[in-house]
Design a protein around this motif. Structure first.
Motif, PDB file in Angstrom:
ATOM      1  N   ARG A 198       4.933   2.787 -11.358  1.00  0.00           N
ATOM      2  CA  ARG A 198       3.656   3.811 -11.501  1.00  0.00           C
ATOM      3  C   ARG A 198       4.332   5.082 -10.372  1.00  0.00           C
ATOM      4  O   ARG A 198       4.635   5.029  -9.420  1.00  0.00           O
ATOM      5  N   PHE A 199       3.738   6.240 -11.138  1.00  0.00           N
ATOM      6  CA  PHE A 199       4.126   7.675 -10.175  1.00  0.00           C
ATOM      7  C   PHE A 199       2.714   8.031  -9.643  1.00  0.00           C
ATOM      8  O   PHE A 199       1.849   7.969 -10.423  1.00  0.00           O
ATOM      9  N   HIS A 200       2.680   8.415  -8.610  1.00  0.00           N
ATOM     10  CA  HIS A 200       1.539   9.192  -7.897  1.00  0.00           C
ATOM     11  C   HIS A 200       2.015  10.530  -7.591  1.00  0.00           C
ATOM     12  O   HIS A 200       2.660  10.677  -6.648  1.00  0.00           O
ATOM     13  N   ILE A 201       1.459  11.407  -8.064  1.00  0.00           N
ATOM     14  CA  ILE A 201       1.685  12.977  -7.820  1.00  0.00           C
ATOM     15  C   ILE A 201       0.493  13.450  -7.461  1.00  0.00           C
ATOM     16  O   ILE A 201      -0.422  13.798  -8.172  1.00  0.00           O
ATOM     17  N   ARG A 202       0.333  14.530  -6.675  1.00  0.00           N
ATOM     18  CA  ARG A 202      -0.569  15.154  -6.005  1.00  0.00           C
ATOM     19  C   ARG A 202      -0.810  16.312  -7.193  1.00  0.00           C
ATOM     20  O   ARG A 202      -0.211  16.922  -7.586  1.00  0.00           O
ATOM     21  N   ASP A 203      -2.194  16.463  -7.581  1.00  0.00           N
ATOM     22  CA  ASP A 203      -2.445  17.106  -8.841  1.00  0.00           C
ATOM     23  C   ASP A 203      -1.888  18.629  -8.884  1.00  0.00           C
ATOM     24  O   ASP A 203      -1.306  19.237  -9.681  1.00  0.00           O
ATOM     25  N   ASP A 204      -1.950  19.531  -7.518  1.00  0.00           N
ATOM     26  CA  ASP A 204      -1.576  20.465  -7.484  1.00  0.00           C
ATOM     27  C   ASP A 204      -0.060  20.533  -7.542  1.00  0.00           C
ATOM     28  O   ASP A 204       0.578  22.074  -7.901  1.00  0.00           O
ATOM     29  N   LEU A 205       0.810  19.603  -7.522  1.00  0.00           N
ATOM     30  CA  LEU A 205       2.240  19.729  -7.681  1.00  0.00           C
ATOM     31  C   LEU A 205       2.626  19.565  -9.005  1.00  0.00           C
ATOM     32  O   LEU A 205       3.843  19.992  -9.186  1.00  0.00           O
ATOM     33  N   TYR A 206       1.584  18.881  -9.933  1.00  0.00           N
ATOM     34  CA  TYR A 206       2.195  18.780 -11.303  1.00  0.00           C
ATOM     35  C   TYR A 206       2.054  20.043 -12.001  1.00  0.00           C
ATOM     36  O   TYR A 206       1.053  20.316 -12.273  1.00  0.00           O
ATOM     37  N   MET A 207       2.922  20.367 -12.912  1.00  0.00           N
ATOM     38  CA  MET A 207       3.419  21.478 -13.578  1.00  0.00           C
ATOM     39  C   MET A 207       3.470  21.003 -15.111  1.00  0.00           C
ATOM     40  O   MET A 207       3.568  20.064 -15.536  1.00  0.00           O
ATOM     41  N   GLU A 208       3.469  21.948 -15.990  1.00  0.00           N
ATOM     42  CA  GLU A 208       3.659  21.863 -17.349  1.00  0.00           C
ATOM     43  C   GLU A 208       4.875  21.090 -17.692  1.00  0.00           C
ATOM     44  O   GLU A 208       5.918  21.303 -17.079  1.00  0.00           O
ATOM     45  N   ARG A 209       4.980  20.422 -18.711  1.00  0.00           N
ATOM     46  CA  ARG A 209       6.032  19.729 -19.312  1.00  0.00           C
ATOM     47  C   ARG A 209       6.762  18.694 -18.079  1.00  0.00           C
ATOM     48  O   ARG A 209       7.634  18.329 -18.136  1.00  0.00           O
ATOM     49  N   GLY A 210       5.825  18.185 -17.363  1.00  0.00           N
ATOM     50  CA  GLY A 210       6.023  17.296 -16.250  1.00  0.00           C
ATOM     51  C   GLY A 210       7.043  17.801 -15.005  1.00  0.00           C
ATOM     52  O   GLY A 210       7.389  16.865 -14.224  1.00  0.00           O
ATOM     53  N   ARG A 211       7.001  18.955 -15.037  1.00  0.00           N
ATOM     54  CA  ARG A 211       7.899  19.369 -13.837  1.00  0.00           C
ATOM     55  C   ARG A 211       7.125  19.264 -12.613  1.00  0.00           C
ATOM     56  O   ARG A 211       5.873  19.529 -12.517  1.00  0.00           O
ATOM     57  N   ILE A 212       7.851  19.241 -11.467  1.00  0.00           N
ATOM     58  CA  ILE A 212       7.015  19.504 -10.281  1.00  0.00           C
ATOM     59  C   ILE A 212       7.458  20.562  -9.454  1.00  0.00           C
ATOM     60  O   ILE A 212       8.401  21.141  -9.458  1.00  0.00           O
ATOM     61  N   ASP A 213       6.208  21.043  -8.589  1.00  0.00           N
ATOM     62  CA  ASP A 213       6.423  22.272  -7.950  1.00  0.00           C
ATOM     63  C   ASP A 213       7.154  22.236  -6.663  1.00  0.00           C
ATOM     64  O   ASP A 213       6.585  21.907  -5.597  1.00  0.00           O
ATOM     65  N   ILE A 214       8.469  21.746  -6.700  1.00  0.00           N
ATOM     66  CA  ILE A 214       9.292  21.578  -5.575  1.00  0.00           C
ATOM     67  C   ILE A 214       9.174  22.534  -4.213  1.00  0.00           C
ATOM     68  O   ILE A 214       9.390  22.377  -3.290  1.00  0.00           O
ATOM     69  N   PRO A 237       0.874  -1.218   0.087  1.00  0.00           N
ATOM     70  CA  PRO A 237      -0.154  -0.099  -0.149  1.00  0.00           C
ATOM     71  C   PRO A 237       0.790   1.179   0.148  1.00  0.00           C
ATOM     72  O   PRO A 237       2.044   1.229   0.465  1.00  0.00           O
ATOM     73  N   ARG A 238       0.114   2.354  -0.536  1.00  0.00           N
ATOM     74  CA  ARG A 238       0.935   3.559  -0.204  1.00  0.00           C
ATOM     75  C   ARG A 238       0.523   4.174   0.852  1.00  0.00           C
ATOM     76  O   ARG A 238      -0.570   3.799   1.671  1.00  0.00           O
ATOM     77  N   VAL A 239       1.196   5.375   1.362  1.00  0.00           N
ATOM     78  CA  VAL A 239       0.710   6.264   2.527  1.00  0.00           C
ATOM     79  C   VAL A 239      -0.318   7.327   2.032  1.00  0.00           C
ATOM     80  O   VAL A 239      -0.217   8.323   1.281  1.00  0.00           O
ATOM     81  N   LYS A 240      -1.475   7.222   2.494  1.00  0.00           N
ATOM     82  CA  LYS A 240      -2.346   8.291   2.300  1.00  0.00           C
ATOM     83  C   LYS A 240      -2.032   9.634   2.700  1.00  0.00           C
ATOM     84  O   LYS A 240      -1.739   9.838   3.869  1.00  0.00           O
ATOM     85  N   GLY A 241      -2.186  10.460   1.869  1.00  0.00           N
ATOM     86  CA  GLY A 241      -1.710  11.845   2.210  1.00  0.00           C
ATOM     87  C   GLY A 241      -0.136  12.251   1.641  1.00  0.00           C
ATOM     88  O   GLY A 241       0.166  13.219   1.614  1.00  0.00           O
ATOM     89  N   ALA A 242       0.668  11.175   1.502  1.00  0.00           N
ATOM     90  CA  ALA A 242       1.791  11.437   0.683  1.00  0.00           C
ATOM     91  C   ALA A 242       1.675  12.108  -0.463  1.00  0.00           C
ATOM     92  O   ALA A 242       0.965  11.730  -1.484  1.00  0.00           O
ATOM     93  N   PRO A 243       2.364  13.260  -0.762  1.00  0.00           N
ATOM     94  CA  PRO A 243       2.326  14.116  -1.937  1.00  0.00           C
ATOM     95  C   PRO A 243       2.662  13.262  -3.213  1.00  0.00           C
ATOM     96  O   PRO A 243       2.251  13.688  -4.212  1.00  0.00           O
ATOM     97  N   ILE A 244       3.678  12.459  -2.967  1.00  0.00           N
ATOM     98  CA  ILE A 244       4.297  11.864  -4.054  1.00  0.00           C
ATOM     99  C   ILE A 244       4.677  10.356  -3.677  1.00  0.00           C
ATOM    100  O   ILE A 244       5.308  10.210  -2.526  1.00  0.00           O
ATOM    101  N   SER A 245       4.251   9.477  -4.565  1.00  0.00           N
ATOM    102  CA  SER A 245       4.619   7.959  -4.254  1.00  0.00           C
ATOM    103  C   SER A 245       5.112   7.491  -5.542  1.00  0.00           C
ATOM    104  O   SER A 245       4.401   7.534  -6.486  1.00  0.00           O
ATOM    105  N   PHE A 246       6.059   6.536  -5.307  1.00  0.00           N
ATOM    106  CA  PHE A 246       6.519   5.657  -6.460  1.00  0.00           C
ATOM    107  C   PHE A 246       6.156   4.191  -6.102  1.00  0.00           C
ATOM    108  O   PHE A 246       6.821   3.752  -5.030  1.00  0.00           O
TER     109      PHE A 246
END
Length: 216
Positions: free
Chosen positions: A134-150, A100-109
């Protein structure tokens, strides 16, 4: 810092904070985690047992809101204990692997094992390479061209027996006046302890941060 979730052959979930964590490849995407022994220095941890037995694991990004739960997951639980339940954490089902993944983790691999490499003295450290399937990235962190709002990620790192919060970013060159002003500045302590305090000075201090009763 990775917060690694695994499941045993019998489906018992396990969690472990892992400070030795990095990317090792891009095509295919791969990460590595280094898993040490239990606090006694001999027995391998449940994390490694589960990874070895199932060939799967999940690396969840550790961030400040969950730091207390993350730290608590380092304590030694019996192998039959579901650590999500013991720590009051919610699970998020993975899509490819069983862990399982940790619920609430902003990014999981979600990862499948590519190789396990024993390092150094027998039984001390094992480096695990995992292909990210499989990548799991919170929607608000995912930016254009696959960048992450670090800058929106309060990521946690490990500095020997203590943690650090990543709360600034920059590119070079920096202004010389800024560099001079910060040259002798000590890190800010978020825990309100004295500036020169260190858990290494206590009776349970060790370079790895491990103490009796700690599992990972």
């Amino acid at each position: 810092m990775a917060w690694v979730s695994t499941a045993s052959r019998d489906g018992v979930a396990n969690l472990a904070p892992i400070s030795f964590f990095t990317a090792v490849g891009r095509k295919p995407p791969m990460v590595s985690v280094t898993v040490g022994p239990r606090s006694g220095g001999v027995t391998i941890k449940d994390t490694l047992v589960n990874i070895r037995d199932t060939g799967e694991f999940v690396t969840n990004l550790a961030t400040l809101p969950q730091v207390h739960s993350m730290h608590s997951s380092a304590y030694e639980f019996d192998s039959a204990v579901d650590e999500f339940e013991a720590l009051g954490l919610e699970k998020e089902p993975s899509e490819v692997v069983r862990a399982p993944r940790v619920k609430g983790a902003p990014i999981s691999f979600e990862c499948v094992v590519d190789r396990i490499i024993p390092v150094g003295e027998v039984g001390v450290d094992h480096v695990v390479w995992g292909e990210v399937v499989r990548f799991h990235i919170r929607d608000d962190l995912y930016m254009e061209r696959g960048r992450i709002d670090i800058a929106a990620l309060p990521a946690i790192g490990r500095l020997a027996a203590e943690y650090t919060l990543v709360d600034n970013v920059f590119t070079t060159p920096l202004d010389e006046a800024l560099l001079a002003a910060r040259n002798d500045r000590r890190m800010e302590r978020l825990d309100a302890r004295p500036a020169n305090w260190s858990p290494m000075d206590g009776p349970n201090g060790s370079p790895s941060g491990a103490t009796a009763g700690l599992r990972r």
